[in-house]
Design a protein around this motif. Structure first.
Motif, mmCIF file in Angstrom:
data_model
loop_
_atom_site.group_PDB
_atom_site.id
_atom_site.type_symbol
_atom_site.label_atom_id
_atom_site.label_comp_id
_atom_site.label_asym_id
_atom_site.label_seq_id
_atom_site.Cartn_x
_atom_site.Cartn_y
_atom_site.Cartn_z
ATOM 1 N N SER A 1 0.831 -1.214 0.000
ATOM 2 C CA SER A 1 0.000 0.000 0.000
ATOM 3 C C SER A 1 0.859 1.256 0.000
ATOM 4 C CB SER A 1 -0.922 -0.003 1.223
ATOM 5 O OG SER A 1 -1.781 -1.132 1.205
ATOM 6 N N LEU B 1 -7.025 4.554 -5.149
ATOM 7 C CA LEU B 1 -7.871 3.484 -4.625
ATOM 8 C C LEU B 1 -7.663 2.190 -5.411
ATOM 9 C CD1 LEU B 1 -11.198 5.460 -3.999
ATOM 10 C CD2 LEU B 1 -9.442 4.815 -2.330
ATOM 11 N N VAL B 2 -7.610 2.303 -6.741
ATOM 12 C CA VAL B 2 -7.413 1.116 -7.568
ATOM 13 C C VAL B 2 -6.035 0.510 -7.330
ATOM 14 C CG1 VAL B 2 -7.238 0.290 -9.944
ATOM 15 C CG2 VAL B 2 -9.043 1.901 -9.317
ATOM 16 N N MET B 3 -5.008 1.354 -7.249
ATOM 17 C CA MET B 3 -3.648 0.852 -7.040
ATOM 18 C C MET B 3 -3.506 0.189 -5.680
ATOM 19 S SD MET B 3 -1.415 3.949 -8.719
ATOM 20 C CE MET B 3 0.131 3.228 -8.192
ATOM 21 N N LEU C 1 -9.461 8.138 -7.648
ATOM 22 C CA LEU C 1 -9.657 6.790 -8.182
ATOM 23 C C LEU C 1 -8.347 6.040 -8.414
ATOM 24 C CD1 LEU C 1 -11.613 4.649 -9.222
ATOM 25 C CD2 LEU C 1 -11.479 5.727 -11.493
ATOM 26 N N PRO C 2 -7.301 6.656 -8.998
ATOM 27 C CA PRO C 2 -6.050 5.894 -9.209
ATOM 28 C C PRO C 2 -5.464 5.315 -7.930
ATOM 29 C CG PRO C 2 -6.025 7.912 -10.494
ATOM 30 C CD PRO C 2 -7.218 7.992 -9.593
ATOM 31 N N MET D 1 -5.848 -1.263 -3.979
ATOM 32 C CA MET D 1 -6.565 -2.537 -4.019
ATOM 33 C C MET D 1 -5.760 -3.599 -4.770
ATOM 34 S SD MET D 1 -10.356 -3.333 -5.565
ATOM 35 C CE MET D 1 -9.802 -2.925 -7.232
ATOM 36 N N LEU D 2 -5.229 -3.240 -5.944
ATOM 37 C CA LEU D 2 -4.463 -4.200 -6.734
ATOM 38 C C LEU D 2 -3.183 -4.616 -6.021
ATOM 39 C CD1 LEU D 2 -4.899 -2.733 -10.332
ATOM 40 C CD2 LEU D 2 -6.100 -4.650 -9.293
#
Length: 359
Positions: free
Chosen positions: A38, A98-100, A95-96, A102-103
């Motif tokens: 993270s 949050l997506v990063m 958004l970037p 999560m991935l």
């Protein structure tokens, strides 16, 4: 688990023990690896995505404050439209990251252990409500390790923030009187420096935690010598039962041989240690067949049955030893014994029916 039980677990876990633990969801998992992943995601967001996102957000806010007449707020729909526009811009900004996150979080978990459905982990258990076990988890060795890791992270972060703020203290004061965009970019730079140092510190903590987690997991799975014996019994069968089964099988084979001795044509003996009973009937086959063989007491029993049924017994120690070692029961004798056995069979057929023993 008492200390005595732990001290008795001196053996490494078997493959079955490890497999059973994995099937139940008991796998080594470091919580610091997702934290490290993270942190990487946040750092990449600050470096590659946040500057452009802040620039777009700055343009949106500038249009809003410099050209308020472009945004009419006469009705509720106008207010909703304004908030929808600001929400889309804020979403595009966040958004970037949050997506990063999560991935990167999913990848850090998958790389440690492949995902598999384990119903045992979600099954309700009364033992989980035991306050003593909860107290042990919090204040036990594992709890102290988790507390130590958290304390190290807090100290490192606090030290890094203090050093960065001390060095850029006067620059931060000067930036307060500049444009808001300049302040934002300065904050991004400072936070990036802090995150970079935190990233290395988190990597160090995660590496230690992965090693400790796997060592602790392996230690918890260690077995006692008795547990290994019990597992071997379950996998291979109880040795006592297996020995008993082998004994029963030998007894049955011995009785079957003894019932076949009266059908033999001749017996070759040594004279008391070995005995091999052969059957030869021209119509049944071209070579003699071993119908029974034995050693010591079994050999004496074969001779006794042969004498009771008038079967000739030949004492030939070398031939008896060789055939006992090389020919199994219900098997045709190999060609190497043809000549010696043929001579004995010839003597059987040449002898009178009353002949019971030939030396």
């Amino acid at each position: 688990m008492s200390d005595d039980d732990k001290d008795s677990k001196t053996e490494a876990p078997t493959e079955k023990k490890i497999h059973d633990a994995v099937e139940k969801g008991n796998t080594p998992f470091s919580r610091e690896v997702p934290v490290f992943a993270s942190t990487i995601a946040i750092y990449l967001f600050l470096v590659f995505f946040l500057p452009d996102g802040v620039a777009r957000m700055n343009e949106t806010l500038r249009d809003l404050f410099e050209k308020p007449e472009a945004w009419r707020l006469d009705t509720g729909s106008d207010v909703l439209s304004l908030f929808r526009h600001l929400g889309w811009e804020a979403g595009a900004l966040l958004l970037p990251v949050l997506v990063m996150m999560m991935l990167f979080g999913i990848a850090s978990s998958v790389l440690q252990n492949l995902p598999s459905p384990v119903l045992e982990r979600v099954r309700p258990q009364i033992s989980r409500l035991n306050p003593m076990k909860g107290f042990t988890r919090i204040f036990g060795k594992q709890g102290l390790v988790e507390f130590g890791k958290s304390l190290i992270k807090i100290l490192v972060v606090s030290l890094v923030v203090a050093l960065v703020m001390r060095r850029d203290y006067f620059a931060a004061l000067d930036t307060m009187f500049s444009e808001p965009a300049t302040l934002v970019y300065m904050l991004i730079g400072d936070v990036s420096k802090v995150l970079l140092v935190i990233l290395f510190a988190t990597f160090f903590v995660a590496a230690i935690d992965v090693t400790w987690t796997r060592y602790h997991w392996f230690t918890e799975l260690r077995m006692t010598k008795q547990e290994i014996k019990e597992e071997m019994k379950q996998a291979q069968g109880d040795p006592i039962v297996k020995a008993r089964m082998r004994s029963i099988q030998r007894d049955r084979a011995r009785r079957r041989m003894m019932t076949a001795v009266p059908r033999a044509t001749l017996v070759i003996a040594n004279p008391t240690h070995f005995a091999v009973a052969l059957r030869y009937v021209r119509e049944e086959g071209d070579a003699p067949v071993v119908v029974a063989k034995g050693q010591d007491l079994v050999a004496l029993k074969i001779r006794e049955i042969a004498e009771q049924n008038g079967i000739p017994v030949f004492e030939d120690p070398p031939l008896a030893r060789s055939m006992f070692a090389q020919v199994s029961v219900d098997s045709v004798i190999p060609p190497v014994f043809y000549k010696a056995v043929a001579e004995l069979i010839h003597r059987v057929y040449a002898a009178s029916p009353q002949t019971r023993r030939v030396n």
